[in-house]
Design an enzyme around this catalytic site. Structure first.
Site, short mmCIF file in Angstrom:
data_model
loop_
_atom_site.label_atom_id
_atom_site.label_comp_id
_atom_site.label_asym_id
_atom_site.label_seq_id
_atom_site.Cartn_x
_atom_site.Cartn_y
_atom_site.Cartn_z
N THR A 127 0.86 -1.19 0.00
CA THR A 127 0.00 0.00 0.00
C THR A 127 0.89 1.23 0.00
OG1 THR A 127 -1.61 -1.25 1.25
CG2 THR A 127 -1.85 1.16 1.27
N ASN A 217 -9.19 1.65 2.18
CA ASN A 217 -8.94 1.59 3.62
C ASN A 217 -9.47 2.82 4.34
OD1 ASN A 217 -7.92 -0.94 3.48
ND2 ASN A 217 -5.83 -0.43 4.06
N CYS A 269 -2.87 -1.58 9.24
CA CYS A 269 -3.26 -0.97 7.96
C CYS A 269 -4.15 0.26 8.10
CB CYS A 269 -3.93 -2.02 7.08
SG CYS A 269 -2.88 -3.46 6.83
C1 UGA Z 1 -7.75 -4.01 6.25
C2 UGA Z 1 -8.72 -4.01 5.06
O1 UGA Z 1 -9.99 -4.48 5.50
C3 UGA Z 1 -8.21 -4.91 3.94
O2 UGA Z 1 -9.08 -4.85 2.82
C4 UGA Z 1 -6.81 -4.43 3.54
O3 UGA Z 1 -6.27 -5.22 2.51
C5 UGA Z 1 -5.90 -4.48 4.75
O4 UGA Z 1 -6.44 -3.63 5.79
C6 UGA Z 1 -4.55 -3.99 4.32
O5 UGA Z 1 -4.44 -2.81 3.94
O6 UGA Z 1 -3.62 -4.79 4.27
P1 UGA Z 1 -7.26 -5.71 8.26
O7 UGA Z 1 -6.26 -4.70 8.74
O8 UGA Z 1 -6.89 -7.15 8.20
O9 UGA Z 1 -7.73 -5.33 6.76
O10 UGA Z 1 -8.51 -5.58 9.21
P2 UGA Z 1 -10.06 -5.22 9.07
O11 UGA Z 1 -10.86 -6.45 8.97
O12 UGA Z 1 -10.26 -4.18 8.05
O13 UGA Z 1 -10.32 -4.61 10.52
C7 UGA Z 1 -9.63 -3.41 10.92
C8 UGA Z 1 -10.08 -2.97 12.28
O14 UGA Z 1 -11.40 -2.48 12.24
C9 UGA Z 1 -10.09 -4.06 13.36
O15 UGA Z 1 -9.50 -3.53 14.54
C10 UGA Z 1 -11.55 -4.37 13.57
O16 UGA Z 1 -11.83 -4.81 14.87
C11 UGA Z 1 -12.16 -3.00 13.31
N1 UGA Z 1 -13.59 -3.05 12.89
C12 UGA Z 1 -13.94 -3.67 11.74
C13 UGA Z 1 -14.54 -2.40 13.66
O17 UGA Z 1 -14.24 -1.80 14.72
N2 UGA Z 1 -15.85 -2.42 13.26
C14 UGA Z 1 -16.23 -3.04 12.11
O18 UGA Z 1 -17.44 -3.00 11.79
C15 UGA Z 1 -15.26 -3.68 11.35
#
Ligand code: UGA
Length: 481
Positions: A127, A217, A269
């Site tokens: 990224t 993101n 991320c």
């Molecule tokens: C994120 C993106 O979702 C991916 O598409 C992207 O490829 C990745 O970053 C990256 O740039 O490499 P990730 O960091 O694995 O993926 O995690 P997410 O599933 O996006 O969750 C991020 C945070 O948001 C977590 O702390 C989660 O608990 C929080 N979250 C998620 C919430 O607080 N509420 C929600 O409804 C969803």
């Protein structure tokens, strides 16, 4: 044997990508400067917790199509080189630190031989701020026949294998999307099984491809902070944010995903990509347009503070109070603790003098690095022992499935903060818990049954419901609706 593909940088992204490319039938070599990581992967040991990755890794190694190295010379001769290096936040500001990427590209350029007139493709997956591809392409194009593409990765931790092998879309960034480009066919050949399975691939300019990823993101972070801002409004008015989110999400223009209110986003991320996007917008003179992202970041930060103030509301003075934090990873099914809301809140509670214990099914090592061994306990039962307050901050299934009655036997006092809105507050209140959830009115514990009055005795004056009773009854009704 000369590998067909190399993957440089074998962290989450790169290691999963390398094993997935081997799964698709390619000969792959993964490179990292960290010899321990390389040795672990070569021995079939995943250096991180990622469902499904261990099997993929073992299958790749057993097939002979996957291997790992620390030596750039082993990469020479491969046709396609993927760049999976990290782009962390700079130590001196909000922008992305591209030093790992630049160093790797220079090291690669130094070993790339001319391949008898055939093109060599370098594919960036990290990224990056808009403009990076053109800058790196200049370095690479000094080597005859080497071409660069940008192919951002959208995988989520916890679903990394699935997202790599069945992505929502493939984005190809090339220097000029208006002209036919051999790079597209080269990458199509690598991803052939995915394309045959119907995955859509979109070809666009370098800048658009870079922007797709950072905007995705930033949008996800904005969606989470939006519902968390609404959550603050819910707290001020007695509404239940889970009701609001549920009804909002049924509008398919809005969608229900990423509307889970709670302690907010973390990880390696979303937080740093959002800040890098802001920094890059400012560099391009459009800081004002994306200025709202600063507010997105601030809302996210406030959720962490809110957990601490809730703890104070429940316990009064925090100094010396036993608090158990359930969860250390930034999200379930991961052992990643980078910018973890759970660990950040635990650190703040510690700063306030609380006697904190943290547990997590997978992220104990990361928690220990941040908080020290005396604060980290393996196993939920041991961690809950003696707690005066339990704070659930990472929604692992194990914690979502906790039984309120059985859990109350383990703790010193049945008080719970549900920082992820995954527990049913009524069940917990009925089992005698004082439970507070982010964005929801407090759930009153059922009043003890009144002792029947001796016959003939009348209820005396003073039983007219107070304004507080009326508000409490209204809140209860809302919570049950
Ligand atoms: C994120 C993106 O979702 C991916 O598409 C992207 O490829 C990745 O970053 C990256 O740039 O490499 P990730 O960091 O694995 O993926 O995690 P997410 O599933 O996006 O969750 C991020 C945070 O948001 C977590 O702390 C989660 O608990 C929080 N979250 C998620 C919430 O607080 N509420 C929600 O409804 C969803």
């Amino acid at each position: 044997m000369t590998p067909k593909i190399s993957v440089i940088g074998i962290g989450y992204l790169g290691a999963v990508h390398a094993a997935s490319m081997a799964e698709l039938g390619h000969d792959v070599i993964g490179l990292d400067v960290d010899p321990e990581r390389v040795a672990a992967l070569q021995a079939g040991r995943a250096p991180f917790h990622e469902p499904g990755f261990d099997e993929l890794l073992r299958r790749g190694l057993a097939s002979g199509r996957l291997r790992f190295t620390t030596d750039y010379a082993d990469l020479a001769g491969a046709e396609v080189h993927f760049l999976g290096l990290g782009t962390p936040q700079r130590a001196d500001g909000m922008g992305a630190d591209l030093s790992h990427l630049r160093t790797a590209v220079a090291a690669l350029a130094a070993v790339l031989p001319a391949r008898d007139g055939a093109d060599t493709l370098v594919v960036g997956k990290s990224t990056v701020p808009v403009g990076t591809s053109r800058e790196l392409a200049e370095t690479l194009e000094q080597v005859a026949g080497v071409r660069l593409m940008w192919n951002p990765e959208f995988l989520r931790e916890g679903f990394a294998v699935q997202d790599t092998l069945t992505p929502d879309r493939l984005v190809y960034g090339i220097p000029d999307p208006g002209v036919r480009d051999q790079r597209v066919e080269m990458l199509d050949a690598i991803y052939a099984p995915l394309l045959e399975a119907g995955v859509t691939r979109l070809v666009m300019g370098y800048e658009a491809a870079e922007l797709v990823k950072v905007s995705a993101n930033a949008f996800l972070a904005t969606k989470i902070s939006f519902i968390n801002a609404v959550s603050e409004m819910c707290e001020a008015t007695g509404a239940d944010v889970t009701d609001v989110a549920r009804a909002l999400g049924m509008d398919d223009r809005i969608g229900s995903k990423f509307l889970r209110a709670g302690v907010g986003y973390g990880g390696g991320c979303l937080p740093k990509d959002l800040r890098a996007f802001l920094a890059s917008a400012e560099e391009h003179g459009v800081g004002e347009a994306l200025g709202f992202l600063r507010e997105v970041d601030a809302v996210n930060e406030r959720r962490r503070t809110r957990v601490v103030t809730l703890a104070e509301e429940m316990l009064g003075e925090l100094a010396g109070r036993r608090i158990t934090v359930l969860g250390a990873a930034f999200k379930p099914d991961s052992d990643d603790v980078r910018d973890s809301p759970a660990l950040d809140v635990a650190a703040r509670l510690l700063e306030a003098g609380a006697d904190v214990r943290v547990t997590d099914p997978e992220a104990l090592a990361g928690a220990t690095r941040r908080l020290g061994p005396e604060r980290v306990v393996a196993g939920t039962t041991a961690a809950l022992h003696g707690a005066e307050l339990v704070v659930l901050l990472t929604e692992w299934r194990e914690y979502r499935d906790l039984d309120p009655a059985a859990t109350s036997e383990l703790v010193e006092a049945p008080r719970m903060i549900d920082g992820r809105n995954v527990l049913d507050p009524r069940d917990w209140a009925e089992a005698g818990w004082e439970i507070r959830s982010l964005g929801r009115a407090p759930t009153p514990r059922p009043a003890p049954r009144p002792t029947p009055l001796p016959s003939g005795q009348r209820v005396l004056a003073g039983t007219t419901p107070s304004r507080q009773d009326i508000a409490l009854a209204a809140a209860r009704q809302l919570a049950r609706a």
